[in-house]
Design a protein around this motif. Structure first.
Motif, PDB file in Angstrom:
ATOM      1  N   GLU A  39       0.521  -1.397  -0.060  1.00 12.15           N
ATOM      2  CA  GLU A  39      -0.142  -0.192   0.072  1.00 12.15           C
ATOM      3  C   GLU A  39       0.846   1.435  -0.272  1.00 12.15           C
ATOM      4  OE1 GLU A  39      -3.741  -1.240   2.462  1.00 12.15           O
ATOM      5  OE2 GLU A  39      -2.205  -0.781   3.792  1.00 12.15           O
ATOM      6  N   GLU A  81      -4.632  -3.955  -8.111  1.00  8.83           N
ATOM      7  CA  GLU A  81      -6.714  -4.551  -7.967  1.00  8.83           C
ATOM      8  C   GLU A  81      -5.658  -6.024  -6.842  1.00  8.83           C
ATOM      9  OE1 GLU A  81      -4.535  -4.442 -10.610  1.00  8.83           O
ATOM     10  OE2 GLU A  81      -6.590  -2.801 -11.791  1.00  8.83           O
ATOM     11  N   GLU A  84      -5.387  -4.440  -3.660  1.00 13.44           N
ATOM     12  CA  GLU A  84      -7.126  -3.703  -3.085  1.00 13.44           C
ATOM     13  C   GLU A  84      -7.546  -5.307  -2.849  1.00 13.44           C
ATOM     14  OE1 GLU A  84      -8.220  -1.961  -5.765  1.00 13.44           O
ATOM     15  OE2 GLU A  84      -7.784   0.394  -6.240  1.00 13.44           O
ATOM     16  N   ALA A  85      -6.933  -6.644  -3.520  1.00 13.15           N
ATOM     17  CA  ALA A  85      -7.690  -8.084  -2.413  1.00 13.15           C
ATOM     18  C   ALA A  85      -7.560  -7.881  -1.311  1.00 13.15           C
ATOM     19  CB  ALA A  85      -7.716  -8.814  -3.407  1.00 13.15           C
ATOM     20  N   GLU A  87      -6.122  -5.736   0.661  1.00  7.95           N
ATOM     21  CA  GLU A  87      -6.761  -5.035   2.230  1.00  7.95           C
ATOM     22  C   GLU A  87      -8.190  -5.497   2.235  1.00  7.95           C
ATOM     23  OE1 GLU A  87      -7.451  -0.530   2.882  1.00  7.95           O
ATOM     24  OE2 GLU A  87      -6.916  -1.160   1.168  1.00  7.95           O
ATOM     25  N   ARG A  88      -9.801  -6.006   1.197  1.00 10.84           N
ATOM     26  CA  ARG A  88     -10.409  -6.282   1.719  1.00 10.84           C
ATOM     27  C   ARG A  88     -10.320  -7.976   2.741  1.00 10.84           C
ATOM     28  NH1 ARG A  88     -11.761  -5.130  -3.182  1.00 10.84           N
ATOM     29  NH2 ARG A  88     -10.751  -7.176  -4.278  1.00 10.84           N
ATOM     30  N   LEU A  89      -9.277  -8.824   2.159  1.00 10.37           N
ATOM     31  CA  LEU A  89      -9.152  -9.966   3.301  1.00 10.37           C
ATOM     32  C   LEU A  89      -8.632  -9.771   4.363  1.00 10.37           C
ATOM     33  CD1 LEU A  89      -7.650 -12.352   0.786  1.00 10.37           C
ATOM     34  CD2 LEU A  89      -9.517 -12.375   1.394  1.00 10.37           C
ATOM     35  N   ASN A  91      -9.232  -6.717   5.719  1.00 11.61           N
ATOM     36  CA  ASN A  91     -10.515  -6.724   6.802  1.00 11.61           C
ATOM     37  C   ASN A  91     -11.861  -7.250   6.715  1.00 11.61           C
ATOM     38  OD1 ASN A  91      -8.783  -3.825   7.101  1.00 11.61           O
ATOM     39  ND2 ASN A  91      -9.304  -3.327   4.992  1.00 11.61           N
ATOM     40  N   ALA A  92     -11.873  -8.228   6.541  1.00 11.93           N
ATOM     41  CA  ALA A  92     -12.340  -8.806   6.928  1.00 11.93           C
ATOM     42  C   ALA A  92     -12.706  -9.627   8.053  1.00 11.93           C
ATOM     43  CB  ALA A  92     -12.906 -10.124   5.698  1.00 11.93           C
ATOM     44  N   LYS A  98      -4.968  -2.906  13.264  1.00 10.77           N
ATOM     45  CA  LYS A  98      -4.997  -2.269  12.552  1.00 10.77           C
ATOM     46  C   LYS A  98      -3.409  -2.134  12.441  1.00 10.77           C
ATOM     47  CE  LYS A  98      -7.686   0.983  12.454  1.00 10.77           C
ATOM     48  NZ  LYS A  98      -8.262   3.006  11.996  1.00 10.77           N
ATOM     49  N   LYS A 101      -2.995  -5.978  11.102  1.00 15.65           N
ATOM     50  CA  LYS A 101      -3.040  -6.328   9.645  1.00 15.65           C
ATOM     51  C   LYS A 101      -2.111  -5.743   8.719  1.00 15.65           C
ATOM     52  CE  LYS A 101      -8.063  -5.751  10.287  1.00 15.65           C
ATOM     53  NZ  LYS A 101      -9.165  -4.491  10.234  1.00 15.65           N
TER      54      LYS A 101
END
Length: 144
Positions: A39, A81, A84-85, A87-89, A91-92, A98, A101
């Motif tokens: 990131e 992409e 971002e994927a 990050e979504r994993l 954040n789930a 933080k 993660k």
């Protein structure tokens, strides 16, 4: 044999009480957003591209190229992409801090026990099975 004195000074202790051990104590950074290396690379490169496009001076000092080289070397997710994927994993999992993660997304451990060794605060937050599943999902997005 005689004891020789050390020729270097000992490193002074850090000023704050911050530590990332079995209990996270990050002081003023406790709830601050943390970026993975991937990131951080995206952000820095996007800012530089925007400044270049706008004809602004990127004002590069010696630190910026060294930082970019470091990030290029250690970034595990090169495509936006994929970043971002991941990050979504991450954040789930609201049970994770933080900082944790960001560490998981940067270190890319292969096994749950390895992750819990290098990030000790994970020990009581997530089961080995759930953590292993998360690590396996993250690894699918890694760039070699």
């Amino acid at each position: 044999m005689s004891h020789q004195d050390s020729t270097s000074r000992s490193k002074p202790p850090p000023e704050g009480e911050e530590e990332a051990t079995s209990i996270l104590n990050l002081g003023e950074f406790q709830n601050v957003d943390a970026l993975t290396l991937s990131e951080a690379s995206l952000v820095i490169n996007a800012v530089l591209a925007k400044r270049t496009k706008e004809g602004k001076n990127t004002n590069q000092n010696e630190l910026l190229p060294r930082t970019l080289t470091f990030l290029d070397t250690f970034t595990r997710f090169k495509e936006k992409e994929n970043v971002e994927a991941v990050e979504r994993l991450l954040n789930a999992h609201p049970e994770l801090a933080k900082f944790e993660k960001a560490q998981l997304g940067s270190l890319c451990c292969e096994k749950a026990d390895e992750a819990k060794t290098v990030i000790p605060s994970l020990a009581d937050k997530i089961s080995d099975e759930d953590l292993q599943q998360l690590l396996d999902e993250i690894s699918k997005f890694m760039t070699n």
